[in-house]
Design an enzyme around this catalytic site. Structure first.
Site, PDB file in Angstrom:
ATOM      1  N   HIS A 180     -54.190  14.109  46.542  1.00  0.00           N
ATOM      2  CA  HIS A 180     -53.275  14.321  47.661  1.00  0.00           C
ATOM      3  C   HIS A 180     -53.417  15.754  48.134  1.00  0.00           C
ATOM      4  O   HIS A 180     -54.044  16.589  47.473  1.00  0.00           O
ATOM      5  CB  HIS A 180     -51.833  14.031  47.228  1.00  0.00           C
ATOM      6  CG  HIS A 180     -51.580  12.582  46.951  1.00  0.00           C
ATOM      7  ND1 HIS A 180     -51.551  12.054  45.688  1.00  0.00           N
ATOM      8  CD2 HIS A 180     -51.385  11.537  47.780  1.00  0.00           C
ATOM      9  CE1 HIS A 180     -51.330  10.764  45.737  1.00  0.00           C
ATOM     10  NE2 HIS A 180     -51.216  10.419  47.009  1.00  0.00           N
ATOM     11  N   SER A 216     -43.682   3.803  46.755  1.00  0.00           N
ATOM     12  CA  SER A 216     -44.127   4.967  47.518  1.00  0.00           C
ATOM     13  C   SER A 216     -43.530   4.929  48.923  1.00  0.00           C
ATOM     14  O   SER A 216     -43.242   3.871  49.453  1.00  0.00           O
ATOM     15  CB  SER A 216     -45.654   4.951  47.624  1.00  0.00           C
ATOM     16  OG  SER A 216     -46.071   5.828  48.639  1.00  0.00           O
ATOM     17  N   SER A 217     -43.402   6.107  49.526  1.00  0.00           N
ATOM     18  CA  SER A 217     -42.808   6.175  50.870  1.00  0.00           C
ATOM     19  C   SER A 217     -43.768   5.641  51.933  1.00  0.00           C
ATOM     20  O   SER A 217     -43.376   5.455  53.080  1.00  0.00           O
ATOM     21  CB  SER A 217     -42.459   7.631  51.211  1.00  0.00           C
ATOM     22  OG  SER A 217     -43.642   8.420  51.145  1.00  0.00           O
ATOM     23  N   CYS A 218     -45.011   5.329  51.544  1.00  0.00           N
ATOM     24  CA  CYS A 218     -45.941   4.838  52.574  1.00  0.00           C
ATOM     25  C   CYS A 218     -45.674   3.362  52.897  1.00  0.00           C
ATOM     26  O   CYS A 218     -46.343   2.759  53.729  1.00  0.00           O
ATOM     27  CB  CYS A 218     -47.383   5.016  52.131  1.00  0.00           C
ATOM     28  SG  CYS A 218     -47.891   3.848  50.888  1.00  0.00           S
ATOM     29  N   TYR A 269     -52.446  -0.394  50.079  1.00  0.00           N
ATOM     30  CA  TYR A 269     -51.551   0.129  49.038  1.00  0.00           C
ATOM     31  C   TYR A 269     -50.098  -0.165  49.401  1.00  0.00           C
ATOM     32  O   TYR A 269     -49.318  -0.631  48.574  1.00  0.00           O
ATOM     33  CB  TYR A 269     -51.776   1.634  48.922  1.00  0.00           C
ATOM     34  CG  TYR A 269     -50.901   2.348  47.916  1.00  0.00           C
ATOM     35  CD1 TYR A 269     -49.934   3.259  48.334  1.00  0.00           C
ATOM     36  CD2 TYR A 269     -51.062   2.158  46.553  1.00  0.00           C
ATOM     37  CE1 TYR A 269     -49.143   3.937  47.428  1.00  0.00           C
ATOM     38  CE2 TYR A 269     -50.282   2.847  45.628  1.00  0.00           C
ATOM     39  CZ  TYR A 269     -49.327   3.733  46.077  1.00  0.00           C
ATOM     40  OH  TYR A 269     -48.539   4.426  45.171  1.00  0.00           O
ATOM     41  N   LYS A 326     -47.267  -2.431  47.363  1.00  0.00           N
ATOM     42  CA  LYS A 326     -45.974  -1.897  46.910  1.00  0.00           C
ATOM     43  C   LYS A 326     -44.805  -2.677  47.523  1.00  0.00           C
ATOM     44  O   LYS A 326     -43.774  -2.889  46.882  1.00  0.00           O
ATOM     45  CB  LYS A 326     -45.874  -0.403  47.255  1.00  0.00           C
ATOM     46  CG  LYS A 326     -46.775   0.477  46.397  1.00  0.00           C
ATOM     47  CD  LYS A 326     -46.376   0.422  44.926  1.00  0.00           C
ATOM     48  CE  LYS A 326     -47.234   1.295  44.044  1.00  0.00           C
ATOM     49  NZ  LYS A 326     -46.850   1.247  42.627  1.00  0.00           N
TER      50      LYS A 326
HETATM   51  O1  GFB Z   1     -51.631  13.848  50.794  1.00  0.00           O
HETATM   52  P1  GFB Z   1     -52.518  13.035  51.667  1.00  0.00           P
HETATM   53  O2  GFB Z   1     -53.916  12.790  51.208  1.00  0.00           O
HETATM   54  O3  GFB Z   1     -51.869  11.604  51.907  1.00  0.00           O
HETATM   55  O4  GFB Z   1     -52.611  13.726  53.150  1.00  0.00           O
HETATM   56  P2  GFB Z   1     -50.732  11.038  52.880  1.00  0.00           P
HETATM   57  C1  GFB Z   1     -51.489  14.306  53.732  1.00  0.00           C
HETATM   58  C2  GFB Z   1     -51.941  15.080  54.965  1.00  0.00           C
HETATM   59  O5  GFB Z   1     -52.634  16.268  54.513  1.00  0.00           O
HETATM   60  C3  GFB Z   1     -52.932  14.333  55.868  1.00  0.00           C
HETATM   61  C4  GFB Z   1     -53.850  16.408  55.247  1.00  0.00           C
HETATM   62  O6  GFB Z   1     -52.617  14.620  57.210  1.00  0.00           O
HETATM   63  C5  GFB Z   1     -54.276  14.958  55.480  1.00  0.00           C
HETATM   64  O7  GFB Z   1     -55.233  14.904  56.546  1.00  0.00           O
HETATM   65  N1  GFB Z   1     -54.828  17.198  54.474  1.00  0.00           N
HETATM   66  C6  GFB Z   1     -55.287  18.416  54.855  1.00  0.00           C
HETATM   67  C7  GFB Z   1     -55.404  16.858  53.311  1.00  0.00           C
HETATM   68  N2  GFB Z   1     -56.210  18.862  53.976  1.00  0.00           N
HETATM   69  C8  GFB Z   1     -56.295  17.900  52.992  1.00  0.00           C
HETATM   70  C9  GFB Z   1     -57.077  17.814  51.802  1.00  0.00           C
HETATM   71  O8  GFB Z   1     -57.903  18.702  51.474  1.00  0.00           O
HETATM   72  N3  GFB Z   1     -56.881  16.710  51.021  1.00  0.00           N
HETATM   73  C10 GFB Z   1     -55.994  15.723  51.356  1.00  0.00           C
HETATM   74  N4  GFB Z   1     -55.846  14.661  50.531  1.00  0.00           N
HETATM   75  N5  GFB Z   1     -55.244  15.760  52.509  1.00  0.00           N
HETATM   76  C11 GFB Z   1     -50.585   9.223  51.037  1.00  0.00           C
HETATM   77  C12 GFB Z   1     -51.048   7.802  50.872  1.00  0.00           C
HETATM   78  O9  GFB Z   1     -50.676   9.527  52.407  1.00  0.00           O
HETATM   79  O10 GFB Z   1     -49.218   9.387  50.656  1.00  0.00           O
HETATM   80  C13 GFB Z   1     -50.850   7.379  49.442  1.00  0.00           C
HETATM   81  O11 GFB Z   1     -52.409   7.716  51.257  1.00  0.00           O
HETATM   82  C14 GFB Z   1     -49.431   7.639  48.996  1.00  0.00           C
HETATM   83  O12 GFB Z   1     -51.132   6.010  49.318  1.00  0.00           O
HETATM   84  C15 GFB Z   1     -49.033   9.057  49.280  1.00  0.00           C
HETATM   85  O13 GFB Z   1     -48.570   6.774  49.670  1.00  0.00           O
HETATM   86  C16 GFB Z   1     -47.574   9.279  48.919  1.00  0.00           C
HETATM   87  O14 GFB Z   1     -49.434  11.707  52.631  1.00  0.00           O
HETATM   88  O15 GFB Z   1     -51.230  11.024  54.304  1.00  0.00           O
END
Ligand code: GFB
Length: 322
Positions: free
Chosen positions: A180, A108-110, A137, A141
């Site tokens: 996500h 993953s890119s994280c 996580y 990875k």
């Molecule tokens: O996709 P996401 O949950 O993960 O959040 P990451 C991306 C951005 O979207 C964050 C915002 O800034 C969240 O605050 N966001 C806005 C929301 N509304 C929402 C919502 O309703 N739900 C969610 N989930 N986010 C992940 C890692 O990070 O990236 C994983 O936690 C993995 O482990 C993945 O690496 C590729 O992009 O921040």
């Protein structure tokens, strides 16, 4: 890879694994192997050893993982680090032990530092502190990348590490707590439209930027790299452009046809501010993404509508089979 080679897709029921399975079937591979988590617990070392001893797959796509969005990573750090370390350690070791020709490990890119030069080059790995919201996580990875490199260096095992950017598409997880952002906003806007809600809550400030790759593109890239890439270093898999969460919300709002307002809840974390991958190495190996975000969002929304209208089937895949 020959069409009758034994190809094991670990996590074949998850969003990534099912996309790879679909792509392999479409290309005429006839000997695909998959096991649900009830059939094979990949965190169980003895069970994985027995599976490999009995099946001895020629190729392995390691797409099984414990995955989730920013809130899930924050809520279940122990599960994220334990399950991902256990799964990848068992699969990589036993693939080597029982003679697998080549293994592709999906990361993953994280894995990259929270604040590193953008777009992010593979060389940025381990050059700075990680994003706290998904550090367990990310470290798991990174350990998987290091394990693939070490098995290549010591045993000559052809294991490659692919680092995709944020993924979405068919089979995505639409649970609002663990998903996500892209599937979460599709569901939020859809349900708000159905209920006539005046506004939809967006987590954070809306200013972070994310890169989104459709999972069918990732599957295509995974087969491409399984055939053409054999090197010590991991390789980024992305589209090379990003979008702010606010712009993404506007785009999804249009696709869903929601008429209400956006409300940004800054009590919720933003996570990493930027996470755009440098995909020049991927381009050098002759691959570029083909599915545009607009088309991808429309397809994903159609799939969501079918699933949510159907037998009320789960809006989230079997997460242990990711
Ligand atoms: O996709 P996401 O949950 O993960 O959040 P990451 C991306 C951005 O979207 C964050 C915002 O800034 C969240 O605050 N966001 C806005 C929301 N509304 C929402 C919502 O309703 N739900 C969610 N989930 N986010 C992940 C890692 O990070 O990236 C994983 O936690 C993995 O482990 C993945 O690496 C590729 O992009 O921040």
């Amino acid at each position: 890879m020959n069409k009758d080679d034994k190809i094991y897709i670990a996590g074949h029921r998850g969003m990534v694994g099912s996309a790879i399975w679909r792509r392999l079937e479409a290309e005429g591979y006839t000997n695909l192997i998959g096991r649900t988590s009830r059939e094979l617990d990949l965190t169980n070392q003895e069970a994985v050893e027995t599976f490999f001893a009995e099946n001895r797959p020629d190729y392995v796509f390691l797409a099984a993982a414990k995955v989730g969005g920013i809130k899930a990573n924050n809520d279940y750090p122990a599960e994220f680090i334990h399950q991902n370390l256990a799964i990848q350690t068992n699969v990589i070791h036993n693939a080597w032990k029982f003679g697998t020709t080549k293994l592709a490990f999906l990361g993953s890119s994280c894995i990259y530092p929270r604040d590193c030069p953008q777009p992010i080059k593979e060389e940025s790995l381990l050059t700075g502190p990680l994003e706290p919201t998904n550090q367990p996580y990310a470290i798991a990875k990174i350990a998987g990348i290091e394990m693939c490199k070490s098995y290549r260096r010591q045993y000559g095992f052809d294991a490659i590490s692919l680092m995709p950017t944020n993924l979405y598409g068919p089979g995505d997880n639409f649970d609002l707590e663990t998903s996500h952002v892209l599937p979460a906003l599709i569901r939020k806007f859809h349900e708000a439209k159905e209920r006539g809600d005046p506004e939809v809550e967006i987590w954070g400030t809306g200013t972070p930027r994310r890169e989104f790759l459709h999972v069918d593109d990732l599957a295509d890239a995974s087969l491409h790299l399984m055939r053409r890439y054999s090197a010590l270093e991991h390789i980024n898999v992305g589209v090379g452009t990003d979008i702010s969460i606010c712009e993404l919300a506007e785009q999804i709002l249009d696709v869903v046809g929601y008429q209400g307002e956006l409300r940004f809840n800054t009590e919720k974390p933003d996570g990493t501010p930027l996470k755009l991958l440098d995909v020049s190495r991927l381009r050098d190996f002759g691959w570029a993404a083909g599915i545009t975000l607009d088309n991808g969002i429309s397809d994903t929304y159609q799939g969501y509508q079918l699933r949510s209208k159907g037998d009320g089937s789960r809006l989230q895949p079997d997460s242990s089979n990711q």
